[in-house]
Design an enzyme around this catalytic site. Structure first.
Site, PDB file in Angstrom:
ATOM      1  N   GLY A 383       0.660  -1.242   0.250  1.00  0.00           N
ATOM      2  CA  GLY A 383       0.168  -0.482   0.643  1.00  0.00           C
ATOM      3  C   GLY A 383       0.409   1.638   0.073  1.00  0.00           C
ATOM      4  N   GLY A 386       2.500   6.155   5.154  1.00  0.00           N
ATOM      5  CA  GLY A 386       1.554   6.261   5.548  1.00  0.00           C
ATOM      6  C   GLY A 386       0.195   5.827   6.379  1.00  0.00           C
ATOM      7  N   GLY A 388      -0.232   2.104   7.419  1.00  0.00           N
ATOM      8  CA  GLY A 388      -0.123   2.113   8.645  1.00  0.00           C
ATOM      9  C   GLY A 388       0.765   0.135   8.520  1.00  0.00           C
ATOM     10  N   LYS A 389       1.891   0.353   8.050  1.00  0.00           N
ATOM     11  CA  LYS A 389       1.255  -1.591   6.816  1.00  0.00           C
ATOM     12  C   LYS A 389       2.740  -1.814   8.104  1.00  0.00           C
ATOM     13  CE  LYS A 389       3.759  -0.309   3.300  1.00  0.00           C
ATOM     14  NZ  LYS A 389       3.080   1.546   3.287  1.00  0.00           N
ATOM     15  N   SER A 706      -6.009   3.582 -18.652  1.00  0.00           N
ATOM     16  CA  SER A 706      -6.985   3.797 -18.094  1.00  0.00           C
ATOM     17  C   SER A 706      -7.384   5.157 -17.682  1.00  0.00           C
ATOM     18  CB  SER A 706      -6.732   3.345 -15.782  1.00  0.00           C
ATOM     19  OG  SER A 706      -6.175   5.020 -15.113  1.00  0.00           O
ATOM     20  N   LYS A 749      -9.122   5.042  -6.758  1.00  0.00           N
ATOM     21  CA  LYS A 749      -9.985   6.039  -7.543  1.00  0.00           C
ATOM     22  C   LYS A 749     -10.962   6.718  -7.243  1.00  0.00           C
ATOM     23  CE  LYS A 749      -7.343   3.984 -12.424  1.00  0.00           C
ATOM     24  NZ  LYS A 749      -7.504   3.532 -13.171  1.00  0.00           N
TER      25      LYS A 749
END
Length: 822
Positions: A383, A386, A388-389, A706, A749
């Site tokens: 991810g 920031g 929280g991993k 995309s 998104k």
């Protein structure tokens, strides 16, 4: 090479010796003619006038010659033979110039050897050799020593004398008598002969000096040889000093160690202290609980250590190795049963939101509880920064009641950082994995391998390849570190990895991990995180107590919306910290609280907001569409702008677009041209205009497929002169057949669209599977339009055509957009 240090010449090859007794009975020992001279052939030896040298003789003819000269009390001629290997030299084997010598003493040694002490008297030259004697006899010409005088000879004499003195002083053990003799010589010719006699020169070179009659030429040759020898002696002396200094240092160290050992023996700390150390290590090995193979290796190294001298350099290396083996946690500690309810409470206490992630972690813990000895999967949290991993790994360790240790892999490019260095290298250490286990002190710790996507590779190997064994539950029970050289069981370690991107993780390594994606937080989640954690943590960090400062929800919302733009909460915490530090200054100045920080106070504290509302950037002119983009730090909205100008049908693309994004624009234009009649566009107009597509934030590289739907809608809006709804954003890849294909990053998104105030989002219909990943509050806030084909996007996104737009010329249709973006 050094000058000769004694008055001895090089001895001749020995032959059966004969006693001088009865020498007068030797057949043919006839008296010598008055002008005849007994010739004594010598090997590799040149005698000079005025020099006393010993001569060893061994050949029968040489002994007979010496004895005949002694009987008649006559001098002998010392003549060097041309080839030292000739055993019985004849007249043709001899040089023609030598030195007449007086035999000072004839000595017969106890071993039967014969020795002469000869003093050189004068140079001579052989006129002819005579027959009739059992040894060499020759008629010779005595060569008087010239004694010219001149200023040049005097100068060369002084220079040669100083050179000879310097050369003698450079000798390590020069006899003082030789130095005194050099200084006392008064004749230039005698000085040249004396210096040559005791100089370490080749016999052929000395013979050349002997045959040089002219004094000036002789002194010049000797001076040249001495200059070369002095340079050699200087270098030799310098090397000797350096070697002696190094040896003295080693000897000093050895002496000090011996003295220290003697002092220890006097104090009773010598062998007893070493024996106590060996005993202590042996007991520690026994208590460490090592596997049999490892304990055998440790005992083997202990025996080596016991046999080594205490001062040996390798003793310290072996002792360090034993310390590592002893201090590693080889045995499993007792594990408390996992309390699932308590684990859920810990996760909720440490993290707000992330419901899907928490559910997967609870499943993971439940499996570990039911099958504690099973092979658990390797979790990989992916991810943006920031979110929280790392703190999730700490929460898992708390929930399992295990030690937590973190290993940062960012920038690691050496395989030895994972597997360790071999013990043959100076300063070798185990790899980061073994070091982390030693630091944790438990073989069942929770180990977080942070930033695994930022591993490098260099000439020292590929560390990601070394991690393949570490992160494979089928192999890591026999992990072998290069430093330890013995297997270590990693199967009980709970490995958790973190990454920002998956693309940079090698495929085989990614295959060993279960990927758990952490998307960015919504505005509501950020607000709750700030209330529960960030404000309290920053108040403690800045020395503020409860009741002294209050920051309102409106201020927090303003910071989230206009002062930060991120998927995580790190910048949010920094901005809150700035606001609280401003209040801390007021508290430190004595102002009484509570100090209230509201939305209107933020401009004075934090400055002007760096981010504007995306809605304010939107225009209501044709040719502008709002797209959705994914970035490594979360989702974002993207504006696609299109305009037309008179031309010949070219497509112009700007905004630092990648190849894939350029191809999407070309595909969108082809679809619009192909379906011009369907969309109410005159196809002939494309031949009279150039179309320019621009994506703002031109300094930021952009790529990916995309944005295809957004580019298509910008072109349709431009050509039909109908605006795209300002509350609608879209994403999706397009095909030339008009299909809308699925894309990634749907959750990020949509969250970004909600944060920007978007009310409608058009997504590919094939992305319905990602709908459940979108936070529930966002799903309630946004209307979703699912697209199968691009025609559906035209029907859902375009506003009705304005009445005044019919029949507008090309230049007039393009002018409003040009003005809007001037």
């Amino acid at each position: 090479m050094t000058m000769t240090q004694s008055f001895e010449s090089r001895p001749h090859q020995s032959a059966p010796s004969q006693s001088p007794a009865g020498a007068d009975k030797v057949p043919g020992a006839l008296p010598l003619p008055p002008d005849g001279l007994v010739i004594l052939p010598v090997r590799n030896f040149v005698l000079f006038p005025g020099v006393v040298m010993p001569v060893s003789i061994g050949r029968a003819r040489s002994i007979a010659a010496a004895q005949q000269a002694m009987r008649e009390q006559r001098p002998i001629g010392i003549l060097m033979q041309r080839d030292p290997a000739t055993e019985e030299p004849g007249p043709i084997d001899m040089h023609r110039m030598g030195t007449i010598a007086n035999v000072v003493r004839y000595i017969t040694a106890p071993d039967g050897g014969h020795h002469l002490i000869c003093q050189g008297d004068q140079r001579f030259q052989v006129i002819e050799f005579l027959d009739g004697w059992p040894f060499l006899v020759a008629r010779v010409l005595r060569i008087p020593e010239p004694s010219p005088t001149s200023a040049e000879i005097e100068a060369r004499f002084l220079h040669l004398q100083s050179q000879a003195v310097e050369a003698i002083e450079l000798l390590p053990q020069a006899p003082p008598e030789l130095l005194a003799a050099i200084r006392s010589v008064g004749s230039p010719a005698a000085l040249a002969d004396l210096a040559t006699a005791y100089m370490d020169m080749k016999p052929e070179e000395k013979q050349e000096i002997l045959e040089t009659i002219d004094v000036l030429a002789r002194m010049e040759k000797v001076s040249r040889f001495l200059a070369q020898r002095i340079e050699v002696l200087r270098l030799s002396a310098e090397i000797g000093k350096q070697t002696k200094a190094a040896l003295d240092e080693r000897q000093r160290e050895v002496l000090l160690r011996e003295q220290m050992a003697a002092i220890q023996r006097q104090l009773g700390e010598g062998e007893e202290g070493r024996a106590a150390e060996i005993k202590e290590l042996s007991e520690a090995i026994a208590k460490a609980g090592m596997p049999k193979e490892v304990e055998e290796q440790a005992r083997k190294e202990l025996r080596r250590f016991q046999r080594m001298p205490e001062a040996a350099a390798e003793a310290g290396m072996v002792r360090t190795y034993l310390d590592w083996l002893i201090e590693l946690p080889w045995t499993l500690p007792e594990e408390a049963p996992i309390d699932i309810a308590e684990a859920q409470r810990i996760l909720d206490e440490d993290h707000f939101g992330l419901d899907k992630i928490k559910r997967r972690i609870i499943e993971f813990l439940a499996v570990r509880k039911l099958a504690p000895h099973g092979k658990a999967p390797i979790l990989c949290f992916v991810g943006p920064p920031g979110v929280g991993k790392t703190s999730l790994g700490q929460s898992i360790a708390r929930a399992m009641g295990r030690k937590f240790v973190r290993v940062s892999l960012g920038g690691v490019h050496d395989e030895a950082e994972i597997r360790g260095h071999r013990r043959t290298y100076i300063g070798a250490l185990p790899g980061n994995i073994i070091q982390a286990i030693r630091k944790a002190g438990a073989r069942n710790c929770v180990m977080m391998l942070d930033e695994i996507d930022k591993l490098g590779a260099g000439i020292q190997g590929d560390p990601s390849a070394a991690l393949l064994e570490v992160l494979d539950p089928e192999q890591n029970n026999t992990f072998r570190d290069n430093y330890l050289g013995v297997p270590f069981d990693l199967s009980r370690v709970v490995f958790i990895t973190t990454a920002n991107l998956l693309d940079t993780i090698p495929g085989p390594l990614r295959d060993r991990m279960e990927i758990i994606a952490l998307a960015g937080y919504t505005v509501t989640e950020k607000r709750e995180i700030a209330r529960r954690y960030l404000v309290r943590r920053q108040m403690e960090a800045n020395g503020l107590k409860g009741g002294e400062v209050e920051i309102t929800d409106a201020a927090i919302n303003e910071i989230i919306m206009r002062y930060t733009r991120e998927a995580g909460v790190r910048n949010l915490e920094r901005e809150i910290g700035k606001a609280l530090r401003h209040a801390a200054v007021r508290v430190a100045e004595g102002e009484r609280g509570p100090i209230r920080i509201d939305r209107d106070d933020l401009v004075a504290i934090l400055g002007a907001p760096p981010f504007e509302s995306e809605l304010a950037m939107r225009t209501s002119v044709p040719g502008v569409a709002t797209g959705l983009a994914w970035t490594p730090v979360g989702g974002d909205i993207l504006f696609i702008e299109a305009t037309r100008l008179p031309g010949s049908g070219k497509l112009i693309l700007t905004g630092q677009l990648g190849d894939v994004m350029k191809e999407s624009a070309q595909a969108a234009l082809s679809i619009v041209k192909n379906g011009a009649a369907t969309f109410g566009i005159d196809a002939a107009r494309f031949e009279r205009i150039d179309i320019h597509i621009h994506v703002p934030a031109g300094a930021t590289p952009k790529d990916g497929p995309s944005a295809g739907v957004a580019m298509f809608m910008a072109l349709v809006s431009l050509m039909t002169e109908r605006t795209v709804r300002s509350d609608t954003a879209m994403t999706g890849e397009i095909s030339l057949r008009g299909l809308v294909l699925p894309v990634g990053g749907i959750k990020e998104k949509v969250v970004a669209a909600a944060s920007a105030g978007i009310q409608r989002v058009m997504l590919p219909a094939r992305n319905r599977k990602d709908f459940d990943d979108i936070p529930e509050e966002v799903r309630k806030q946004i209307e979703f339009v699912w697209l199968e084909r691009v025609e559906e996007a035209v029907a859902a996104a375009l506003d009705p055509a304005p009445p005044q737009s019919a029949g507008r010329p090309e230049s007039a249709a393009a002018q409003p957009l040009a003005d809007a973006h001037a």
